[in-house]
Design an enzyme around this catalytic site. Structure first.
Site, PDB file in Angstrom:
ATOM      1  N   TYR A 451     -24.850 -12.294   6.970  1.00 33.46           N
ATOM      2  CA  TYR A 451     -24.789 -13.763   7.045  1.00 33.46           C
ATOM      3  C   TYR A 451     -26.064 -14.306   7.687  1.00 33.46           C
ATOM      4  CZ  TYR A 451     -22.904 -18.456   7.615  1.00 33.46           C
ATOM      5  OH  TYR A 451     -22.703 -19.815   7.551  1.00 33.46           O
ATOM      6  N   SER A 531     -22.321 -18.601   1.104  1.00 30.98           N
ATOM      7  CA  SER A 531     -22.777 -19.794   1.799  1.00 30.98           C
ATOM      8  C   SER A 531     -24.188 -19.556   2.341  1.00 30.98           C
ATOM      9  CB  SER A 531     -21.789 -20.154   2.916  1.00 30.98           C
ATOM     10  OG  SER A 531     -22.032 -21.433   3.413  1.00 30.98           O
ATOM     11  N   ASP A 614     -16.175 -27.326  -4.501  1.00 28.23           N
ATOM     12  CA  ASP A 614     -16.909 -27.055  -3.262  1.00 28.23           C
ATOM     13  C   ASP A 614     -17.687 -28.301  -2.866  1.00 28.23           C
ATOM     14  OD1 ASP A 614     -18.390 -26.118  -1.138  1.00 28.23           O
ATOM     15  OD2 ASP A 614     -18.910 -24.220  -2.091  1.00 28.23           O
ATOM     16  N   HIS A 649     -15.025 -24.174  -0.899  1.00 26.44           N
ATOM     17  CA  HIS A 649     -15.938 -23.296  -0.170  1.00 26.44           C
ATOM     18  C   HIS A 649     -15.178 -22.170   0.528  1.00 26.44           C
ATOM     19  CE1 HIS A 649     -20.041 -22.669   1.122  1.00 26.44           C
ATOM     20  NE2 HIS A 649     -19.641 -22.478   2.366  1.00 26.44           N
TER      21      HIS A 649
END
Length: 674
Positions: A451, A531, A614, A649
């Site tokens: 991430y 994301s 989203d 999302h």
């Protein structure tokens, strides 16, 4: 793999650099061209997965592995316990009330829609145990609506709150209503301001929303957002004031019932200040001011000068990840090399002890109040779903309150932590989960996940889908990149703004480590992220197309020159920067995946997954990425766009959609990792 489609003749001047944007038309989701293009790509995606041999087998096994009870940490209100539980394959977890030995369903979100796409995303009980205020999201949208359920009758009242996003729900001490925050009603402001002008309101039970009382607004700074709560002694209403996703915040408060203005106790936005507890006018905060790994301080609000602040618990080697005040003690969850330890400190800051938890993993939640003698918390790991523990402060005993039984023997697998060196010499930890005694012959398929942003830590977490990967002989690798908070705010800052390239370097170095140490080979190494993690894998794919065998890029941020122009993208400027700023444009342009795709380059097979609903990272990012790759990548590059309906999302995503998604991921990897 070229595809002849419409191209805009748009060229923009960014501080002397001319940038083309031929697929800007894809930013309009409602245009006929965008809809038709999406339909054509959807047909290609469907055809791609029809031509896979393992999908149905994987889906059947994933369904079996997903079918176990999913447990949540309970909360005690008066003499009753309330908890959520998913029996196994329910699309949404159900809220239960436990009264003695009897468990009754209080709220079943699965009955709010036919397909499980309405989720309960937030809730708060009134302190007298009479009411449950709960928020719902439809199709994964960040927009939510608040309802109120009477607990005894299990019926909803007439109360209905709209135009809510990222709100808390804070009941008043008399339980006559609650505070919440909301945005303007769409259509009452310009479209670009629908995510601005956050305001705090009080809702009186039994009244209409348009009768709610405005409690606080800050129109001079329209991008501020407010999280509202009432102090544990029921004396003050407080606001955590934030600007976007910045780690630093402000703190305002005033006496409940006062008609005066809020006191802006901490208004410099120079650090994180998270309220923990107060004794009268003495307020305790977790902060990273002058302590990037965190400390606890006390501020007397009647004598708030910085010179009068008192340090209660000083900065330690490990990072303070979370703090609660329960039974008159500070319960501190520390991060030690990306897994949690729980320690107790007395109110004066003196050390009490560490709670000996048998699971090496992550804290999922922690509940308890200052005047309660028990607490509940959940622990999970890569190989264990959440185990709920109850700790008794009176006798110091820890017991298992609830745990799940899996339909697979996880003792055949193991997790180990390794440390590798990034290209600038920084030591980075990584968790590796795999079958025991798996031969390190360089031929094992790997999913490398990361991430690296927004001070989010990648601590061990359970995902039943990963068990399928492990039993197929795969390795699941999770790396703790800079940009997270595994080692405090300094670790976060080392992966943001002009330091963002460090994150990509850390991730690329993780891939090289796995190859050099014979865990896998380039053809067997896949990378996955969503994301901000979607940005991560897209940037690494573009920078090092030779290194990876396949890429799963989920709900990604891709256009780094325009991301701030969509929905809440402006809130990320503190993390990424703004291309309209002449000093920040160069580093954004240097790594923006959309703007660094090379003509004729052979890219690894990429599955770009996004969702039509989203409204956090709009699908335009994924669509423009796919369109540009289809235009520029070599003919033998594989680009698949998976565009999902009735999903967002990931917020409240139903179980059925999660299983379908992972079945597609594994079909993609089985087909491409050769």
């Amino acid at each position: 793999m070229t595809m002849v489609i419409k191209k805009d003749n748009i060229v923009e001047d960014f501080h002397g650099t001319m940038v083309v944007d031929p697929y800007r038309w894809l930013e309009d989701p409602n245009s006929k061209e965008t809809i038709q293009w999406g339909k054509e790509l959807g047909e290609k995606c469907e055809a791609y997965f029809k031509d896979t041999s393992t999908r149905e087998e994987d889906k059947t096994r994933l369904t079996e592995l997903w079918n176990y009870p999913k447990l949540f940490v309970p909360k005690r209100v008066k003499d009753k316990l309330f908890y959520q539980k998913n029996d196994g394959l329910q699309n949404q977890a159900v809220m239960y009330k436990k009264d003695g030995e009897e468990d009754t369903v209080l709220l079943d979100p699965n009955k709010l829609s036919d397909d499980g796409t309405v989720a309960m995303t937030n809730y708060a009980f009134s302190g007298d145990g009479r009411y449950l205020a709960y928020a719902t999201s439809t199709h994964g949208s960040d927009w939510q609506e608040i309802y109120v359920r009477e607990i005894e009758s299990r019926r909803d009242l007439e109360d209905h709150i709209q135009f809510v996003k990222f709100t808390s729900i804070a009941w008043t001490p008399d339980y006559s209503g609650f505070f919440y925050s909301r945005f303007p009603e769409p259509g009452t402001v310009s479209e670009e301001d629908e995510g601005n002008y956050h305001k705090v309101y009080f809702h009186q039970l039994g009244t209409l929303q348009d009768q709610d009382t405005l409690i606080f607004e800050h129109p001079d700074n329209k991008e501020l957002m407010f999280t509202t709560f009432v102090t544990n002694d029921d004396q003050y209403i407080c606001l955590h004031v934030s600007h976007g996703t910045a780690a630093q915040n402000r703190f305002y408060l005033k006496k409940l019932g006062s008609t005066g203005e809020f006191t802006r106790l901490l208004d410099e936005q120079d650090a994180e200040y998270s309220y923990i507890h107060n004794e009268g006018t003495l307020f305790y905060f977790k902060t990273d001011l002058e302590a990037p790994r965190g400390r606890i301080i006390a501020i007397d609000i009647e004598n708030p000068s910085h010179d009068n602040w008192k340090e209660i618990v000083g900065e330690q080697e490990n990072v303070i990840d979370a703090v609660k005040f329960i039974n008159g003690q500070f319960v501190i969850a520390y991060l030690a090399d990306a897994f949690h330890q729980v320690h107790l400190y007395n109110e004066d800051g003196s050390y009490e002890k560490q709670i000996d938890i048998p699971v090496i993993g992550s804290l999922t939640d922690l509940s308890g109040k200052h005047d309660q003698t028990e607490m509940f918390f959940g622990m999970t790991s890569f190989l264990s779903p959440t185990v709920v523990y109850r700790y008794d402060f009176l006798n110091g005993e820890l017991e298992v309150f609830a745990e799940s039984e899996l339909k697979i023997d996880t003792s055949q697998f193991e997790t180990k932590q390794v440390f590798y060196t990034s290209n600038d010499g920084t030591k980075v930890p990584m968790f590796l989960t795999m079958k025991k005694n798996l031969p390190l012959n360089g031929q094992n398929p790997v999913i490398l996940y990361g991430y690296g942003g927004f001070n989010v830590s990648m601590t061990p977490g359970f995902n039943p889908a990963i068990l399928r990967w492990l039993e197929k002989g795969g390795i699941y690798a999770v790396t703790n990149l800079r940009g997270g908070s595994e080692y405090g705010e300094d670790w976060h800052k080392a992966g943001m703004l002009d330091k963002k390239q460090n994150v990509f370097d850390d991730f690329i170095s993780a891939g090289e480590y796995l190859i050099n140490n014979n865990y896998t080979s380039k053809n067997k190494l896949s990378i996955s992220g969503g994301s901000n993690g979607g940005l991560l894998v897209a940037a690494c794919m573009v920078q090092r197309p030779d290194l990876f065998g396949a890429v799963i890029c989920r709900v990604p941020v891709i256009d780094m020159l325009r991301y701030h122009k969509f929905t809440i993208g402006k809130y990320w400027i503190s993390e990424y920067g703004n291309a309209e700023n002449a000093e920040q444009f160069p580093f954004l342009y240097a790594y923006s995946p959309l703007h660094n795709i090379k003509e004729g380059q052979k890219y690894p097979p990429v599955l770009i997954a996004t969702a039509e609903s989203d409204d956090r990272v709009v699908p335009a990012h994924a669509k423009k990425f796919a369109a540009t790759l289809l235009e520029k990548a070599s003919e033998d590059s594989t680009i698949v766009l998976r565009l999902e309906a009735k999903a967002g999302h990931r917020l409240g995503k139903p179980t059925s959609k999660l299983i379908d998604e992972w079945a597609d991921f594994y079909a993609f990897l089985d087909k491409e990792l050769v």
